[in-house]
Design a protein around this motif. Structure first.
Motif, PDB file in Angstrom:
ATOM      1  N   ASP A   1       0.606  -1.214   0.026  1.00 18.18           N
ATOM      2  CA  ASP A   1      -0.050   0.155  -0.003  1.00 18.18           C
ATOM      3  C   ASP A   1       0.952   1.141  -0.002  1.00 18.18           C
ATOM      4  O   ASP A   1       0.614   2.147  -1.060  1.00 18.18           O
ATOM      5  CB  ASP A   1      -0.948  -0.196   0.999  1.00 18.18           C
ATOM      6  CG  ASP A   1      -2.287   0.997   1.282  1.00 18.18           C
ATOM      7  OD1 ASP A   1      -2.057   1.630   0.080  1.00 18.18           O
ATOM      8  OD2 ASP A   1      -2.826   1.051   2.027  1.00 18.18           O
ATOM      9  N   GLY A   2       1.803   1.402   0.901  1.00 21.57           N
ATOM     10  CA  GLY A   2       2.430   2.629   1.131  1.00 21.57           C
ATOM     11  C   GLY A   2       3.480   2.868  -0.104  1.00 21.57           C
ATOM     12  O   GLY A   2       4.174   3.666  -0.453  1.00 21.57           O
TER      13      GLY A   2
ATOM     14  N   ALA B   1      -7.035   3.675   5.529  1.00 21.68           N
ATOM     15  CA  ALA B   1      -5.674   3.241   6.069  1.00 21.68           C
ATOM     16  C   ALA B   1      -5.986   2.930   7.588  1.00 21.68           C
ATOM     17  O   ALA B   1      -6.472   3.450   8.388  1.00 21.68           O
ATOM     18  CB  ALA B   1      -4.640   3.901   5.877  1.00 21.68           C
TER      19      ALA B   1
ATOM     20  N   ASN C   1      -9.383   5.144   0.043  1.00 17.03           N
ATOM     21  CA  ASN C   1      -8.249   4.238  -0.727  1.00 17.03           C
ATOM     22  C   ASN C   1      -9.027   3.160  -1.420  1.00 17.03           C
ATOM     23  O   ASN C   1      -9.707   2.269  -1.052  1.00 17.03           O
ATOM     24  CB  ASN C   1      -7.191   3.823   0.174  1.00 17.03           C
ATOM     25  CG  ASN C   1      -6.708   5.233   1.046  1.00 17.03           C
ATOM     26  OD1 ASN C   1      -6.100   5.867   0.482  1.00 17.03           O
ATOM     27  ND2 ASN C   1      -6.844   5.245   2.203  1.00 17.03           N
TER      28      ASN C   1
ATOM     29  N   SER D   1      -7.709   0.251  -1.429  1.00 14.13           N
ATOM     30  CA  SER D   1      -6.810  -0.624  -0.768  1.00 14.13           C
ATOM     31  C   SER D   1      -7.479  -1.220   0.344  1.00 14.13           C
ATOM     32  O   SER D   1      -8.602  -0.594   0.800  1.00 14.13           O
ATOM     33  CB  SER D   1      -5.393  -0.168  -0.378  1.00 14.13           C
ATOM     34  OG  SER D   1      -5.816   1.184   0.779  1.00 14.13           O
TER      35      SER D   1
ATOM     36  N   ARG E   1      -2.855  -2.938  -1.815  1.00 11.64           N
ATOM     37  CA  ARG E   1      -3.523  -1.867  -2.660  1.00 11.64           C
ATOM     38  C   ARG E   1      -4.633  -2.771  -3.816  1.00 11.64           C
ATOM     39  O   ARG E   1      -4.167  -4.364  -3.937  1.00 11.64           O
ATOM     40  CB  ARG E   1      -2.759  -1.090  -3.853  1.00 11.64           C
ATOM     41  CG  ARG E   1      -1.919  -2.108  -5.034  1.00 11.64           C
ATOM     42  CD  ARG E   1      -1.105  -1.184  -5.716  1.00 11.64           C
ATOM     43  NE  ARG E   1      -1.958  -0.237  -6.412  1.00 11.64           N
ATOM     44  CZ  ARG E   1      -1.175   1.013  -7.028  1.00 11.64           C
ATOM     45  NH1 ARG E   1      -0.022   0.973  -6.750  1.00 11.64           N
ATOM     46  NH2 ARG E   1      -2.190   1.589  -7.788  1.00 11.64           N
TER      47      ARG E   1
ATOM     48  N   THR F   1       2.135   0.042   5.593  1.00 12.93           N
ATOM     49  CA  THR F   1       0.576   0.252   5.693  1.00 12.93           C
ATOM     50  C   THR F   1       0.157   1.503   6.340  1.00 12.93           C
ATOM     51  O   THR F   1      -0.842   1.785   6.806  1.00 12.93           O
ATOM     52  CB  THR F   1      -0.118  -0.874   6.327  1.00 12.93           C
ATOM     53  OG1 THR F   1       0.227  -0.998   7.615  1.00 12.93           O
ATOM     54  CG2 THR F   1       0.271  -2.355   5.537  1.00 12.93           C
TER      55      THR F   1
ATOM     56  N   CYS G   1      -0.051   6.258   3.427  1.00  5.39           N
ATOM     57  CA  CYS G   1      -1.436   5.427   3.206  1.00  5.39           C
ATOM     58  C   CYS G   1      -2.708   6.099   3.309  1.00  5.39           C
ATOM     59  O   CYS G   1      -3.745   5.630   3.016  1.00  5.39           O
ATOM     60  CB  CYS G   1      -1.194   4.000   3.952  1.00  5.39           C
ATOM     61  SG  CYS G   1       0.140   2.972   3.491  1.00  5.39           S
TER      62      CYS G   1
END
Length: 580
Positions: A53-54, A167, A205, A207, A212, A347, A351
């Motif tokens: 994700d990050g 997140a 997001n 994700s 993601r 994460t 994020c």
């Protein structure tokens, strides 16, 4: 002709992203179980580590996942060629974008429905499709942060294939910045995806659980009647007179008994059409391409969202980013942890961002606004239509690393919404493997230039408020002065595309000279040929457009499934039995 080369439907997903994957997944799962081929020009994009994700801010730098397009030199931007990245491989743009999931405004979709005279595209119908697509988690672990987003569960779906949400952990200064912006006068919005995005909130997001989400996720449980072939760029549509019967990819032919659907995006769908003899006759003649159907609208009407950054160095005690981004060891350990269980610093850092869409009295009182046609003014004055977007928490060091030795900074992005400049894509070669020329004509309309100036003045006013300014050390990136001239010059030197290219095979009513497809996604004057991607969208929706692209694919699937069902009923009524 080998039987495996014959399908009911062929979906040409040259960048098989949200539209193509949503269409393929829905169509293949329909009751009639049609045989569907999804052709992808790139690879499978199955490297699991690309889902961290990050790290979603750097995936676009992987040349195996990006066609790496550039615009033509933009004269209003000092001759700069802007990055026009396009996703390569399954997942398309959703595999390399920055992971923002926003749906736009109800006025966007109601205008779309009015433009094409079809309520199928109105907000209530499109909202239902968004809900069917998503698996939304509105969970915010930290109770103190829940005030920044309070979504209504009834506005979201919870059982779709796209995992979206907030997140679990954030950069520690995000709440500080959101609080400062509220003290500076911005009102909160509990949920941008309710149909009215106006106000400040958390960005949703694409994700979930540290990983993601990409369009490829919709294909995970695809049935056997969906065949996916990668590394197969399509050069041309195979035609019998004006009827599409298949496609050609690297000398190999694949054939469709029902429909060929192009889903390659606003930059590449026009290319396949033009090299198949469908498009502006003057361009086709220039490159000696036989004209099958003169459609001048193909390649015209290119729209996009553009933004410019404003970056401040902040007191180090407002955040702890140096302990992470400043340590190769810390980042490597975090990668190992993520690979193990999808948790840890990757994460958290980068994020979760905040954003807001806003109206501006300074824009609507300007001479440039007053000079716009009345219907445009009316749309811009509607209840949910914004004039600009603010985005905070953007990790700019991933994009411009040369600016940062110290990661204690805050980056704002100011976005121009509803641009009035209109660009084009056009042929540059008779070789179908050569990309088109992409000319968005950035900032050519006076309204766009005025709006950019006012957007930046709004940002400067907000960031000068004591609630924010008390923690600011210096300006890292911004205009020389607050004059109109210096602000506009800064935009010319630092403007970026959001990669939200739209409108180059526009949907419209029959007889509309600016349109190329009807509301059933059918290319004008052609048979068995459809387009389903952002190129057909007649209104550049006020959002980060991947969600709109998903809905385009889902809507086209609804149209084709209805046709299949009607055909089956007709066959039964005729005593012929249902289609096999």
């Amino acid at each position: 002709m080998a039987s495996e080369q014959i399908f009911d439907f062929i979906i040409v997903g040259g960048k098989s992203g949200p539209s193509g994957c949503a269409l393929a997944a829905s169509l293949s799962k329909s009751a009639q179980s049609p045989r569907v081929l999804l052709l992808e020009a790139g690879g499978r994009n199955d490297d699991y580590m690309k889902r961290i994700d990050g790290k979603r801010w750097t995936t676009y730098k992987d040349e195996k996942m990006n066609w790496a397009y550039k615009t033509t030199p933009q004269w209003q931007c000092n001759g700069r060629q802007l990055d026009y990245s396009r996703g390569k491989g399954l997942g398309g743009g959703s595999a390399i974008n920055f992971g923002i999931y926003t749906v736009g405004t109800r006025d966007d979709y109601d205008q779309w429905a009015a433009d094409v005279a079809d309520t199928m595209f109105g907000w209530e119908n499109m909202k239902a499709r968004f809900k069917n697509l998503e698996k939304f988690s509105g969970l915010i672990d930290n109770a103190e942060n829940r005030k920044y987003a309070q979504p209504n569960a009834s506005d979201h779906g919870h059982h779709g294939g796209l995992r979206i949400g907030y997140a679990k952990e954030w950069d520690q200064d995000l709440p500080l910045v959101l609080e400062a912006l509220e003290k500076a006068g911005l009102e909160r919005n509990p949920d941008h995806n309710s149909g009215n995005p106006l106000g400040l909130s958390l960005m949703i997001n694409s994700s979930g659980r540290g990983r993601r989400t990409t369009a490829d996720d919709l294909l995970v449980d695809a049935p056997n009647n969906l065949v996916i072939i990668t590394e197969s760029p399509v050069q041309r549509i195979i035609l019998q007179n004006k009827k599409a019967i298949g496609v050609e990819t690297e000398g190999v032919g694949y054939f469709a008994t029902k429909k060929v659907i192009l889903s390659c995006g606003a930059l590449d769908t026009p290319k396949i059409l033009m090299h198949s003899g469908i498009g502006p006759a003057n361009q086709l003649k220039r490159f000696n391409i036989p004209i099958i159907q003169d459609l001048p609208a193909i390649g015209q009407g290119l729209k996009d969202h553009f933004f410019a950054p404003l970056v401040f160095k902040r007191h180090q005690d407002t955040n702890d980013r140096n302990s992470f981004y400043g340590s190769q060891h810390a980042m490597a350990e975090a990668t190992t942890q993520w690979e193990k269980d999808q948790t840890g610093p990757w994460t958290q850092y980068g994020c979760q961002v905040g954003c807001g869409w806003f109206k501006s009295d300074k824009i609507t009182s300007s001479d440039e606004f007053k000079a716009l046609p009345s219907p445009v003014q009316d749309f811009l004055n509607r209840e949910t239509t914004p004039h600009w977007e603010l985005y905070t928490g953007f990790p700019m060091h991933h994009i411009m690393p040369e600016l940062f030795q110290d990661y204690s900074y805050v980056c704002f992005l100011g976005y121009l919404m509803n641009e009035q400049s209109s660009g084009e894509v056009r042929l540059q070669s008779s070789d179908p493997n050569e990309p088109l020329l992409f000319d968005p004509k950035v900032l050519e309309h006076p309204y766009d230039r005025r709006t950019c100036i006012e957007v930046y003045k709004h940002l400067i006013e907000l960031t000068s408020h004591p609630a924010f300014a008390k923690d600011t050390v210096s300006t890292i990136l911004g205009p020389k002065t607050e004059s109109d001239e210096d602000i506009l010059q800064f935009w010319r030197e630092n403007i970026f595309s959001s990669w939200h290219m739209t409108g180059t095979v526009k949907m419209g009513k029959h007889g509309d000279l600016n349109a190329a497809v009807d509301s059933q996604f059918r290319v004008f004057e052609m048979e068995n040929l459809c387009v389903a991607d952002m190129s057909v969208v007649p209104v550049l929706t006020n959002n980060h457009t991947q969600a709109t692209a998903y809905a385009v694919g889902a809507t086209c699937a609804d149209v084709l499934i209805r046709e299949l069902n009607d055909c089956a009923i007709s066959r039964t009524d005729d005593g012929l039995g249902a289609s096999p």
